[in-house]
Design a protein around this motif. Structure first.
Motif, short mmCIF file in Angstrom:
data_model
loop_
_atom_site.label_atom_id
_atom_site.label_comp_id
_atom_site.label_asym_id
_atom_site.label_seq_id
_atom_site.Cartn_x
_atom_site.Cartn_y
_atom_site.Cartn_z
N TRP A 12 68.40 71.45 50.44
CA TRP A 12 67.11 72.14 50.50
C TRP A 12 67.23 73.59 50.08
N ARG A 13 68.35 74.24 50.46
CA ARG A 13 68.54 75.64 50.10
C ARG A 13 68.87 75.79 48.62
N THR A 14 69.45 74.76 48.03
CA THR A 14 69.70 74.79 46.59
C THR A 14 68.37 74.63 45.85
N VAL A 15 67.52 73.74 46.35
CA VAL A 15 66.19 73.56 45.73
C VAL A 15 65.44 74.89 45.75
N TYR A 16 65.46 75.56 46.89
CA TYR A 16 64.72 76.81 47.05
C TYR A 16 65.59 78.05 46.81
N SER A 17 66.57 77.93 45.93
CA SER A 17 67.45 79.08 45.67
C SER A 17 66.76 80.13 44.81
N HIS A 18 65.78 79.72 44.02
CA HIS A 18 64.96 80.66 43.25
C HIS A 18 63.72 79.92 42.77
N GLY A 19 62.97 80.49 41.85
CA GLY A 19 61.65 79.95 41.53
C GLY A 19 61.59 78.69 40.70
N PHE A 103 77.29 89.32 54.79
CA PHE A 103 77.10 88.08 54.01
C PHE A 103 77.72 86.85 54.68
N ARG A 104 78.07 86.97 55.96
CA ARG A 104 78.69 85.81 56.64
C ARG A 104 77.74 84.61 56.65
N TRP A 105 76.44 84.91 56.70
CA TRP A 105 75.44 83.83 56.75
C TRP A 105 75.48 82.94 55.51
N VAL A 106 75.98 83.48 54.39
CA VAL A 106 75.90 82.76 53.12
C VAL A 106 76.68 81.44 53.17
N SER A 107 77.94 81.50 53.61
CA SER A 107 78.71 80.25 53.65
C SER A 107 78.23 79.36 54.80
N ARG A 108 77.79 80.00 55.88
CA ARG A 108 77.27 79.22 57.01
C ARG A 108 76.06 78.38 56.59
N MET A 109 75.20 78.97 55.73
CA MET A 109 73.98 78.28 55.30
C MET A 109 74.22 77.38 54.09
N ALA A 111 74.51 78.55 51.14
CA ALA A 111 73.68 79.16 50.09
C ALA A 111 74.54 79.48 48.87
N GLY A 112 73.90 79.84 47.78
CA GLY A 112 74.64 80.33 46.62
C GLY A 112 74.60 79.43 45.40
N ARG A 113 74.17 78.17 45.58
CA ARG A 113 74.04 77.31 44.39
C ARG A 113 72.64 77.48 43.83
N LEU A 114 72.55 77.98 42.61
CA LEU A 114 71.26 78.26 42.00
C LEU A 114 70.80 77.06 41.16
N LEU A 115 69.66 76.53 41.54
CA LEU A 115 69.10 75.38 40.83
C LEU A 115 68.98 75.69 39.34
N LYS A 302 79.32 89.79 41.75
CA LYS A 302 78.30 90.75 42.21
C LYS A 302 76.87 90.27 41.95
N GLY A 303 76.65 89.54 40.86
CA GLY A 303 75.31 89.05 40.56
C GLY A 303 74.82 88.09 41.62
N LEU A 304 75.75 87.28 42.15
CA LEU A 304 75.36 86.29 43.17
C LEU A 304 75.18 86.97 44.54
N PHE A 305 76.06 87.93 44.85
CA PHE A 305 75.87 88.69 46.10
C PHE A 305 74.55 89.45 46.07
N PHE A 306 74.22 90.02 44.93
CA PHE A 306 72.95 90.74 44.73
C PHE A 306 71.78 89.81 45.06
N TRP A 307 71.81 88.61 44.49
CA TRP A 307 70.71 87.66 44.70
C TRP A 307 70.65 87.18 46.16
N MET A 308 71.79 86.95 46.77
CA MET A 308 71.83 86.54 48.18
C MET A 308 71.24 87.64 49.06
N ASP A 309 71.59 88.89 48.74
CA ASP A 309 71.11 90.02 49.52
C ASP A 309 69.58 90.10 49.46
N LEU A 310 69.04 89.94 48.26
CA LEU A 310 67.59 90.09 48.08
C LEU A 310 66.80 88.93 48.66
#
Length: 321
Positions: A12-19, A103-109, A111-115, A302-310
């Motif tokens: 679900w988080r991969t589906v909603y990773s961006h628009g 960013f600890r939440w990232v691996s816990r969730m 997150a990080g795979r961009l559809l 850095k591009g992926l950390f940037f996107w995770m942060d935002l």
DNA sequence: GCGTCCAGGTCTACC
DNA sequence: GGTAGACCTGGACGC
């Protein structure tokens, strides 16, 4: 069909990773947490599938119409692996994320795979359609590309081809829409259009010549977009090649690279700037160099950390948008 | 309903 | 290398 996925894979988080999930040929059913995709890869008719994650480690896949041949099934599963980034190794990224409290939440969730789209062509066209306009206009352009130029699942002949070149008898858009099951158009379909058609019927405006040039270069074999996902060139070199596509500037190139699995560029646009200012500067505007310096310590990720942060706040909602 | 203004990235010409 | 203006659409706003 079922498909095994990594233990920490979060569908679900991969589906909603961006628009991308809100642009056809993707369609999301928020109630059932299902992603619908119409694939048009390889020979044969486009195939519509529904994907959901019934439990950890497994995806359930349901073909929409008829039965698929064995090669058809294989292509479909390969397409899904591509779209959901199942073969991408993010262990180094997650290890780095665990070292930063922020960013600890990232691996816990998970997150990080961009559809992404099944093809690089689709990703590049869509990215050009996001430049210099509102998201509503991006949706209009992509909806119309699929509805007017994409093949319909299970339809053997494409009669819509007849009106691509200036015909005044364009079928009304209400007959299409993402629910209608159209795939993203093949490069040939776009290359066959006139600039006028892309401007007026697709609402691409000044982007029309860019889309036309891109498609025609692909059809003529002058540009091998699909090789970008596997090429072993340094990212800086690939960035130059991606930027050589007319209509693709720093923002679009950086984001295309992210969908190719390279995260060395931030790809800053107006939304990113605004969100960064809100998160880190109490809404006070700064310049892009400040933003770049902020994420410099994250190196090639850095591009992926940037996107995770935002997008961190998106993960506080079941359906972020 | 109409006209005006503005936001949104990229390209090109010019300095 | 840096900058200004054009490109085009749709939404917001005022009348």
């Amino acid at each position: 069909m079922t498909l095994s996925v990594p233990h920490n894979f979060n569908f679900w988080r991969t589906v909603y990773s961006h628009g991308w999930c809100s642009l056809p040929p993707f369609l999301v059913d928020k109630e059932t947490r299902t992603l619908r995709i119409v694939f048009d890869v390889g020979p044969g008719d486009p195939a519509g599938v529904e994907v959901c994650q019934p439990r950890r480690g497994i995806l359930a896949i349901k073909a929409q119409r008829g039965t698929l041949s064995s090669p058809g099934k294989r292509r479909l599963l390969e397409g899904l692996r591509t779209v959901l980034r199942l073969d991408e190794d993010l262990s180094e990224f997650y290890a780095q994320a665990r070292r930063h409290g922020r960013f600890r939440w990232v691996s816990r969730m998970g997150a990080g795979r961009l559809l992404r789209a099944p093809t690089v062509f689709e990703d590049v066209v869509k990215m050009i359609c996001t430049t210099n306009c509102s998201w509503a206009l991006t949706e209009t352009m992509v909806n119309r590309l699929c509805a007017k130029l994409g093949r319909s699942e299970g339809v053997h002949t494409d009669t819509r081809h007849d009106f691509r070149l200036h015909s005044p008898h364009v079928r009304p858009l209400k007959d299409f829409g993402p629910q209608a099951g159209f795939a993203f158009p093949q490069p040939e379909a776009v290359a066959d259009c006139s600039e006028k058609f892309l401007r007026k019927e697709i609402h691409a405006g000044y982007r029309a010549p860019y889309l036309l040039q891109l498609s025609r270069r692909v059809v003529k074999g002058q540009l091998d977009l699909e090789s970008w996902r596997t090429v072993d060139a340094p990212t800086e070199e690939l960035y130059k090649e991606v930027s050589s596509v007319k209509g693709v500037g720093p923002y679009a190139a950086g984001n295309i690279l992210k969908l190719l699995g390279r995260y060395d560029y931030l790809a800053i646009d107006s939304w990113c700037r605004k969100t960064f200012f809100e998160i880190h500067k109490n809404g006070r505007r700064t310049n892009d160099r400040i933003i770049e310096r902020f994420y410099e310590p994250f190196g090639k990720w850095k591009g992926l950390f940037f996107w995770m942060d935002l997008t961190k706040s998106w993960y506080e909602h079941d359906v972020p948008f």
